[in-house]
Design a protein around this motif. Structure first.
Motif, PDB file in Angstrom:
ATOM      1  N   ALA A 168      47.408  12.642   1.579  1.00  0.00           N
ATOM      2  CA  ALA A 168      47.743  12.325  -0.426  1.00  0.00           C
ATOM      3  C   ALA A 168      46.896  10.935  -0.140  1.00  0.00           C
ATOM      4  O   ALA A 168      47.348  10.552  -1.567  1.00  0.00           O
ATOM      5  CB  ALA A 168      49.034  11.707   0.336  1.00  0.00           C
ATOM      6  N   HIS A 169      46.194  10.091   0.575  1.00  0.00           N
ATOM      7  CA  HIS A 169      45.902   9.184  -0.011  1.00  0.00           C
ATOM      8  C   HIS A 169      44.586   9.099  -0.993  1.00  0.00           C
ATOM      9  O   HIS A 169      43.646  10.303  -0.869  1.00  0.00           O
ATOM     10  CB  HIS A 169      44.667   8.358   1.188  1.00  0.00           C
ATOM     11  CG  HIS A 169      44.128   7.288   1.152  1.00  0.00           C
ATOM     12  ND1 HIS A 169      44.781   6.410   0.606  1.00  0.00           N
ATOM     13  CD2 HIS A 169      42.732   7.046   1.191  1.00  0.00           C
ATOM     14  CE1 HIS A 169      43.850   5.144  -0.054  1.00  0.00           C
ATOM     15  NE2 HIS A 169      42.644   5.812   0.131  1.00  0.00           N
ATOM     16  N   THR A 170      44.642   9.309  -2.563  1.00  0.00           N
ATOM     17  CA  THR A 170      43.226   9.125  -3.349  1.00  0.00           C
ATOM     18  C   THR A 170      42.805   7.407  -3.430  1.00  0.00           C
ATOM     19  O   THR A 170      43.319   6.459  -2.890  1.00  0.00           O
ATOM     20  CB  THR A 170      44.348   9.178  -4.348  1.00  0.00           C
ATOM     21  OG1 THR A 170      45.462   7.443  -4.877  1.00  0.00           O
ATOM     22  CG2 THR A 170      45.307   9.614  -5.057  1.00  0.00           C
ATOM     23  N   PRO A 171      41.362   7.864  -3.408  1.00  0.00           N
ATOM     24  CA  PRO A 171      41.161   6.341  -3.468  1.00  0.00           C
ATOM     25  C   PRO A 171      41.185   5.317  -4.731  1.00  0.00           C
ATOM     26  O   PRO A 171      41.320   5.803  -5.871  1.00  0.00           O
ATOM     27  CB  PRO A 171      39.445   7.550  -4.096  1.00  0.00           C
ATOM     28  CG  PRO A 171      39.580   8.642  -4.304  1.00  0.00           C
ATOM     29  CD  PRO A 171      41.020   8.645  -4.107  1.00  0.00           C
TER      30      PRO A 171
END
Length: 64
Positions: free
Chosen positions: A31-34
């Motif tokens: 789920a980590h978005t840049p």
């Protein structure tokens, strides 16, 4: 030889608990978005100020 990727340092975790923690960590990693890229490509503003541009007196109750 089968070496586990996750190791319990303290206590006793069962296979279900280790699987639950692994699922949570993988979900968070997926789920980590840049971070968004800035709109301008200019130089960032300095976080400090030049002393010669500061006024000579600051009130004793000022927050700076």
């Amino acid at each position: 030889m089968n070496v586990p990727d996750i190791r319990v340092e303290k206590g006793h975790a069962g296979p279900e608990e280790v699987a639950a923690i692994t699922a949570i960590l993988l979900a968070r990693a997926a789920a980590h978005t840049p971070a968004p890229t800035p709109a301008h490509a200019g130089r960032p503003r300095a976080a400090w100020r030049r002393l010669e541009r500061e006024p000579g007196f600051r009130a004793p109750h000022s927050w700076r």
